[in-house]
Design an enzyme around this catalytic site. Structure first.
Site, mmCIF file in Angstrom:
data_model
loop_
_atom_site.group_PDB
_atom_site.id
_atom_site.type_symbol
_atom_site.label_atom_id
_atom_site.label_comp_id
_atom_site.label_asym_id
_atom_site.label_seq_id
_atom_site.Cartn_x
_atom_site.Cartn_y
_atom_site.Cartn_z
ATOM 1 N N HIS A 416 -3.414 6.667 -14.520
ATOM 2 C CA HIS A 416 -3.913 7.770 -13.688
ATOM 3 C C HIS A 416 -4.666 7.236 -12.474
ATOM 4 C CE1 HIS A 416 -5.510 11.716 -12.670
ATOM 5 N NE2 HIS A 416 -6.689 11.125 -12.511
ATOM 6 N N CYS A 747 15.904 -23.420 8.858
ATOM 7 C CA CYS A 747 14.697 -22.889 8.235
ATOM 8 C C CYS A 747 13.499 -23.652 8.792
ATOM 9 C CB CYS A 747 14.731 -23.064 6.719
ATOM 10 S SG CYS A 747 16.139 -22.287 5.925
#
Length: 799
Positions: A416, A747
């Site tokens: 909750h 990369c």
């Protein structure tokens, strides 16, 4: 009076004004999804007409209006008083004989005995609408049995329309109190007290990523998961491969599940009670893989039926073994949100981590710790306060909008506290375990939810930046732009960035953070000399039939999460490229790694995979990748071999991979190699006959071209990817790739740091460039500028 009671078989979604969102959804599923196999326990609902009639017969409308009119809507200082007065008015009323009789008749009809055990749930006629979940605002009563108890529970549900939290929630959302009625659903109880229960989202609740279903579960009744009393099990299911019949569970995380909520057999006590979960059950998952898949299929069917992301509750009957859906409502946090707009938070300095837990949201907040045991202790709250408590229940809701952040010991990402924090936009870290022990009142700390699914509390006020990014204004260039990733926790969120996939998935991070154990220590456990390492390994692998299964499972989950996040775009995973000194730091690693003077140039990359020192460990890497591609169906995953020194070495690695079920070309498998050694450049055309593609590792290639150890502090000033010799090597590699029609990418950081470096690569016609996430947007900008200059030059030449 028939208008006051409706059985589920007579309820559909268009009855929402009559029975509220919760009951309308239950009736809709009960009637429309049976062909999909979705099971919903039978029940009935009281209608809004019954509620209005109750108010009118007890002459309560005006008194309620008067009471609520005196609420201080600026400070809510008298909220407790007003709420109690309103509830007392309802509880003091009486049901008409006719209404009571209709409830009793409907209850008796639920089963042959006429005395079913039921859940009695509130369903407001304005709830479960987009932007308003009403989660936890009204009351539910479980394990109710007998006509008298049912009637009492129905009235208590009516009264719960005026809980303090519900009153404030309606004010915050702009609902008029007098316009909202309350329907009550009475539903056959599933014996989850002897089984398990939980919640699920058909969307990843933090990022809004739509291709996964998140299921959470605990032993016993589901209130423990909603209230955040325990840390639940979590399961991520990938929708596209769920549809194709592959194994779709990409992540499984075990919670402690320390408490189990069961029915109380004492007729005079509370209907439910919490008991300690036996240790043997705490270490078990609450659901089998087949049950996870079944629930995920139901969740997907529910989402398809409603045509929107859904928040569901499920339960398993421990007597029959059957699964049920007991609630379904629209997910409200990401409904209508513009997914192109993203607020990026980034820490600018390192700090000492005090505690960690499940991150809710992606914000960073600096604030002052305020420890509270209950909401009644709260006074003079401000947005600078970070509430620290054991757990958050619905009673806390009126306070949460006033604070800067929430930190709890207990609770998962579907508790909750997490649901309400998301809806309010308040950053929260739940399930820390020890927050109330390690954080002190008045302490200045930094709450960070900006580093993936795990949130951290840092000591002191750390500097951070907040940047608003509109992805819709970013145009991807012709040159493919990919990401360099290592952390699965950030993958869902990062998938929203403009990209063409993942050019480099570093598996080392997953091995270090999730696996932690040297693979050869799992293969040759009895050879480990360190008893402490042995005990750690036994603890980590205790739930697996074979210790090596642990490595395969943990590594495959991490890789699968990233592959799923970017599906169907390609994701290229690099095989492990630890150096020997790094491998030795893994648990049990020291017994299996040689000591080298220069690990950077030693036993690393391809040379390990066919060596007797590591061959069996490499087999585990292959098994994990095969599981992701073949079993899970994530064939967008491609494989890259690092530090392959010679042509013969490349052939040996491909042969070993084939022996381990990864045959190049089979099931569309492509195998790339890194270009990071001068030999890769010099013999690029020959390497192209062995591999499907290249990725230039500019750091290692610069290191080996210039003869500089990139880890050396002394030589660091000479290391430069812009050096003419390094750029010449890159140029030669791209030229050879073009000649052989082999895909090639790079990369590295240089194309984002240096616009001229990006222009250099674009001019050479490189296929793709991969960036770290924090450099991606800058890299895209540099590439777009370079491509525009190229077009302008061509136009000038043609003119």
């Amino acid at each position: 009076m028939d208008d006051y009671i409706k059985p589920f078989k007579a309820i559909h979604i268009d009855d929402l004004p009559k029975v509220g969102g919760k009951n309308a959804s239950l009736g809709e599923m009960y009637n429309e999804l049976i062909e999909e196999g979705v099971r919903v326990p039978n029940g009935f609902a009281t209608t809004s007409d019954a509620f209005w009639d109750f108010l009118d017969k007890n002459q309560l409308r005006k008194p309620l209006e008067d009471v609520l009119a005196s609420l201080d809507t600026n400070t809510y200082v008298n909220l407790n008083e007003i709420g109690k007065k309103a509830r007392d008015l309802i509880l003091g009323g009486t049901f008409s004989d006719e209404f009571s009789q209709k409830i009793v008749e409907a209850y008796q009809n639920l089963d042959k005995s006429g005395s079913a055990t039921v859940a009695v749930r509130s369903s407001a006629t304005a709830e479960d609408l987009p932007g308003a979940s009403f989660a936890g605002q009204h009351d539910t009563f479980l394990n109710i049995k007998g006509e008298k108890q049912v009637l009492e529970a129905v009235k208590k549900c009516f009264a719960s329309l005026y809980t303090d939290r519900a009153i404030k929630y309606r004010n915050d959302k702009g609902f008029k109190h007098a316009d909202v009625a309350l329907s009550v659903g009475v539903q056959q109880m599933v014996r989850a007290d002897k089984g398990c229960s939980g919640v699920g989202f058909t969307i990843e609740p933090e990022s809004g990523f739509e291709n996964v279903i998140l299921l959470s579960g605990v032993w016993g009744l589901g209130e423990n998961i909603v209230q955040g009393n325990v840390n639940p099990d979590e399961f991520y299911v990938f929708k596209p491969t769920l549809k194709t019949g592959h194994f779709p569970i990409i992540q499984k995380k075990k919670g402690d599940k320390r408490l189990t909520m069961i029915y109380n057999t004492d007729q005079h006590g509370e209907p439910t009670l919490n008991i300690k979960t036996p240790a043997s059950k705490q270490v078990q998952f609450v659901l089998s893989d087949n049950e996870i898949v079944q629930l995920a299929q139901w969740a997907m069917a529910i989402e398809k039926h409603y045509q929107k992301p859904m928040d569901i509750e499920w339960a398993k009957d421990g007597l029959s073994g059957e699964l049920f859906i007991i609630q379904a409502r629209p997910e409200t946090v990401h409904q209508g949100r513009d997914m192109n707009i993203y607020i990026e938070y980034k820490l600018l300095e390192k700090g000492t981590i005090l505690t960690s837990g499940n991150a809710v949201g992606s914000k960073i907040k600096v604030g002052t710790v305020l420890q509270l045991k209950s909401p009644k202790e709260a006074k003079d709250l401000t947005s600078e306060h970070l509430i620290v408590t054991d757990t958050i229940t619905p009673d806390w809701d009126p306070l949460l909008k006033q604070v800067g952040g929430i930190i709890t010991n207990k609770g998962g990402r579907t508790s909750h506290a997490a649901i309400v924090a998301r809806e309010l936009g308040v950053p929260a870290i739940v399930g820390c375990g020890n927050a109330t022990d390690v954080l002190s009142n008045g302490q200045n700390v930094t709450l960070s939810c900006a580093q993936g699914k795990t949130g951290h509390i840092y000591n002191g006020a750390l500097k951070f930046e907040e940047t608003k990014v509109d992805f819709s204004n970013i145009l991807l260039p012709d040159t493919e732009v990919k990401m360099i990733l290592s952390d699965p926790e950030s993958a869902f969120q990062l998938s929203f960035y403009p990209n063409n996939g993942v050019g480099l998935l570093r598996m080392e991070f997953i091995i270090t953070h999730s696996v932690k154990i040297h693979p050869m220590a799992l293969v040759n456990f009895d050879s480990i000399k360190n008893e402490g390492a042995k005990k750690e390994i036994e603890m980590l692998t205790k739930d697996y039939p074979k210790r090596t299964d642990y490595f395969i499972d943990q590594l495959s989950q991490g890789i699968a999460t990233i592959a799923a996040s970017f599906y169907p775009k390609e994701v290229i995973v690099r095989l492990s490229d630890f150096k020997t000194n790094e491998y030795a730091n893994l648990i049990g690693g020291k017994d299996f790694e040689p000591k080298e003077e220069n690990p950077m140039l030693g036993f690393r990359g391809a040379s390990r995979y066919y060596s007797d020192r590591y061959r069996d460990g490499f087999a585990l890497e292959c098994a994990a990748i095969k599981r992701v591609r073949d079993t899970m169906g994530l064939t967008n995953l491609k494989v890259m071999v690092p530090f392959c020194r010679t042509l013969l070495e490349g052939k040996k690695v491909l042969l070993i991979m084939e022996e381990n079920g990864l045959k190049r070309g089979e099931n569309g498998l492509e195998i790339y190699t890194m270009v990071e050694i001068p030999s890769n450049v010099i013999l690029a055309e020959e390497f192209a006959q062995i591999f499907d593609g290249f990725s230039i590792g500019s750091n290692d290639l610069t290191q080996l071209t210039l003869g500089i150890d990139r880890d050396s502090e002394i030589m660091g000033g000479l290391f430069d990817e812009n050096d003419p010799a390094a750029k010449k090597m890159i140029s030669m590699a791209i030229s050879s790739a073009k000649k052989t029609e082999t895909k090639i990418g790079l990369c590295g950081q240089a194309p984002s740091d240096f616009p001229e470096f990006a222009a250099f690569l674009v001019d050479l016609g490189i296929n793709s460039i991969s960036f770290n996430p924090d450099a991606l947007l800058k890299g895209i900008k540099n590439i777009n500028k370079a491509e525009k200059r190229m077009v302008d030059r061509k136009s000038t030449f043609l003119a």
